[in-house]
Design an enzyme around this catalytic site. Structure first.
Site, PDB file in Angstrom:
ATOM      1  N   ASN A  47      28.768 135.625 -11.966  1.00  0.00           N
ATOM      2  CA  ASN A  47      29.735 134.958 -12.843  1.00  0.00           C
ATOM      3  C   ASN A  47      28.927 134.132 -13.847  1.00  0.00           C
ATOM      4  O   ASN A  47      28.363 133.101 -13.484  1.00  0.00           O
ATOM      5  CB  ASN A  47      30.648 134.055 -11.988  1.00  0.00           C
ATOM      6  CG  ASN A  47      31.561 133.188 -12.831  1.00  0.00           C
ATOM      7  OD1 ASN A  47      31.720 133.417 -14.035  1.00  0.00           O
ATOM      8  ND2 ASN A  47      32.177 132.196 -12.205  1.00  0.00           N
ATOM      9  N   LYS A 100      29.947 132.470 -16.309  1.00  0.00           N
ATOM     10  CA  LYS A 100      30.704 131.321 -16.821  1.00  0.00           C
ATOM     11  C   LYS A 100      30.588 131.248 -18.348  1.00  0.00           C
ATOM     12  O   LYS A 100      30.487 132.284 -19.007  1.00  0.00           O
ATOM     13  CB  LYS A 100      30.250 130.031 -16.149  1.00  0.00           C
ATOM     14  CG  LYS A 100      30.166 130.166 -14.622  1.00  0.00           C
ATOM     15  CD  LYS A 100      30.094 128.862 -13.919  1.00  0.00           C
ATOM     16  CE  LYS A 100      29.863 129.094 -12.446  1.00  0.00           C
ATOM     17  NZ  LYS A 100      30.045 127.929 -11.633  1.00  0.00           N
ATOM     18  N   HIS A 108      39.317 131.207  -9.579  1.00  0.00           N
ATOM     19  CA  HIS A 108      38.058 130.458  -9.459  1.00  0.00           C
ATOM     20  C   HIS A 108      38.383 128.957  -9.423  1.00  0.00           C
ATOM     21  O   HIS A 108      39.299 128.496 -10.113  1.00  0.00           O
ATOM     22  CB  HIS A 108      37.143 130.783 -10.646  1.00  0.00           C
ATOM     23  CG  HIS A 108      35.750 130.261 -10.446  1.00  0.00           C
ATOM     24  ND1 HIS A 108      35.417 128.946 -10.668  1.00  0.00           N
ATOM     25  CD2 HIS A 108      34.614 130.874 -10.025  1.00  0.00           C
ATOM     26  CE1 HIS A 108      34.131 128.774 -10.392  1.00  0.00           C
ATOM     27  NE2 HIS A 108      33.618 129.933  -9.998  1.00  0.00           N
ATOM     28  N   GLU A 166      37.037 126.490 -10.766  1.00  0.00           N
ATOM     29  CA  GLU A 166      37.011 125.799 -12.067  1.00  0.00           C
ATOM     30  C   GLU A 166      38.330 125.997 -12.804  1.00  0.00           C
ATOM     31  O   GLU A 166      38.783 125.121 -13.536  1.00  0.00           O
ATOM     32  CB  GLU A 166      35.804 126.289 -12.886  1.00  0.00           C
ATOM     33  CG  GLU A 166      34.507 125.699 -12.338  1.00  0.00           C
ATOM     34  CD  GLU A 166      33.274 126.546 -12.552  1.00  0.00           C
ATOM     35  OE1 GLU A 166      33.266 127.433 -13.424  1.00  0.00           O
ATOM     36  OE2 GLU A 166      32.293 126.316 -11.819  1.00  0.00           O
ATOM     37  N   GLU A 206      34.720 130.464  -1.674  1.00  0.00           N
ATOM     38  CA  GLU A 206      33.821 129.588  -2.419  1.00  0.00           C
ATOM     39  C   GLU A 206      34.181 128.125  -2.144  1.00  0.00           C
ATOM     40  O   GLU A 206      35.073 127.564  -2.814  1.00  0.00           O
ATOM     41  CB  GLU A 206      33.944 129.850  -3.916  1.00  0.00           C
ATOM     42  CG  GLU A 206      33.569 131.243  -4.330  1.00  0.00           C
ATOM     43  CD  GLU A 206      33.093 131.263  -5.774  1.00  0.00           C
ATOM     44  OE1 GLU A 206      31.937 131.638  -6.001  1.00  0.00           O
ATOM     45  OE2 GLU A 206      33.861 130.887  -6.666  1.00  0.00           O
ATOM     46  N   GLY A 210      27.831 125.218  -7.859  1.00  0.00           N
ATOM     47  CA  GLY A 210      27.044 124.562  -8.907  1.00  0.00           C
ATOM     48  C   GLY A 210      26.376 123.268  -8.467  1.00  0.00           C
ATOM     49  O   GLY A 210      25.896 122.500  -9.292  1.00  0.00           O
ATOM     50  N   SER A 257      26.311 128.225  -4.824  1.00  0.00           N
ATOM     51  CA  SER A 257      24.875 127.941  -4.838  1.00  0.00           C
ATOM     52  C   SER A 257      24.025 128.975  -4.097  1.00  0.00           C
ATOM     53  O   SER A 257      22.990 128.639  -3.520  1.00  0.00           O
ATOM     54  CB  SER A 257      24.596 126.539  -4.293  1.00  0.00           C
ATOM     55  OG  SER A 257      25.176 125.568  -5.141  1.00  0.00           O
TER      56      SER A 257
HETATM   57  C1  PEP Z   1      30.578 130.461  -9.041  1.00  0.00           C
HETATM   58  O1  PEP Z   1      30.696 130.101 -10.204  1.00  0.00           O
HETATM   59  O2  PEP Z   1      31.423 131.207  -8.570  1.00  0.00           O
HETATM   60  C2  PEP Z   1      29.437 129.981  -8.263  1.00  0.00           C
HETATM   61  C3  PEP Z   1      29.398 130.281  -7.005  1.00  0.00           C
HETATM   62  O3  PEP Z   1      28.483 129.237  -8.919  1.00  0.00           O
HETATM   63  P1  PEP Z   1      27.048 128.777  -8.325  1.00  0.00           P
HETATM   64  O4  PEP Z   1      26.414 129.994  -7.708  1.00  0.00           O
HETATM   65  O5  PEP Z   1      26.281 128.270  -9.503  1.00  0.00           O
HETATM   66  O6  PEP Z   1      27.304 127.723  -7.307  1.00  0.00           O
END
Ligand code: PEP
Length: 252
Positions: free
Chosen positions: A9, A11, A96, A98, A168, A174, A214
């Protein structure tokens, strides 16, 4: 048997010219992943076309980060499923954290987006996960169950073949704070069991459940060693060719 899915992703990163170069390097680097692993990248809308051209004929599949739940019309600033399909998009990420947190997307809207995307023939990566405060107060399973049940309302068992669930935990996204394989496995097993109760053992055995939060080239193998973890949704580490390639070539 279920397939693994490693997805990136991106972003709101990379302008189209950068995305094109990056995709070209990725195509070179990411050849020869195991046959039972699918690889997907989800660039921003503006880079979808450029990336589609670069990954054509490769093993990498194209994803989008969002979609509108209407056919077409007066929805200024929105992007429709047909627009994505016309560019060669196969997957769309829905729910997601976000989008849930910053853009206030509800389970109801997420469910509409999932239904509409499936009707249009897109595959869906459906994200769920708890906040840190919810984990700390012992509500992880309740929160995740509410999101799963709400997001999948009226989705048929047959349509579940086109859905991947991404667990997630919001506190891991992040932040550099990856869930331990044991923490992730516990929730993945819970989600699979929830799917079994909602549908059947067959549906739950076949659904791919990714972990996201992460994930890096050093944490991926531990996570992937767990029975119920079938892939990764990767943010930060998907923006580095070497890291993302190593993640796609995880050792189970
Ligand atoms: C994500 O945006 O779905 C995500 C898992 O980001 P990150 O790997 O940076 O934590």
């Amino acid at each position: 048997m279920r397939k693994y899915l490693i997805a990136g992703n991106w972003k709101m990163n990379l302008v189209p010219s950068e995305a094109k170069k990056f995709a070209k390097q990725l195509v070179e680097s990411i050849k020869n992943v195991d046959k039972d692993v699918d690889v997907m990248i989800a660039p921003p809308f503006t880079a979808l076309d450029a990336v589609a051209q670069e990954i054509k004929g490769s093993i990498i599949k194209l994803g989008a980060q969002n979609v509108n739940d209407n056919e077409k019309g007066a929805f200024t600033g929105e992007v429709s499923a047909d627009m994505l399909l016309d560019l060669g998009v196969e997957y769309v990420i829905i729910g997601h954290s976000e989008r849930r947190t910053i853009y206030k997307e509800t389970d109801e809207l997420i469910n509409k987006k999932i239904s509409f995307s499936l009707k249009k023939g897109l595959k869906v990566v459906f994200c769920v996960g708890e906040l840190l405060s919810e984990r700390e107060s012992g509500k992880t399973n309740d929160v995740v169950k509410t999101q799963v049940v709400g997001g999948l309302k009226n989705i048929s068992a047959d349509d579940m073949k086109s859905i991947v669930i991404a667990y997630e935990p919001v506190w891991a996204i992040g932040t550099g704070k990856v869930a331990t394989p044991e923490q992730a496995e516990e929730v993945h097993a819970f989600i699979r069991n929830t799917i079994k109760d909602l549908y059947s053992k067959e549906v739950s055995d076949n659904i791919t459940i990714q972990y996201g939060g992460s994930v890096t080239d050093t944490s991926v193998d531990g996570l992937m060693s767990k029975e119920n973890i079938d892939g990764a949704l990767v943010g930060g580490a998907s923006l580095k060719v070497d890291s993302f390639t190593r993640i796609a070539k995880f050792q189970k």
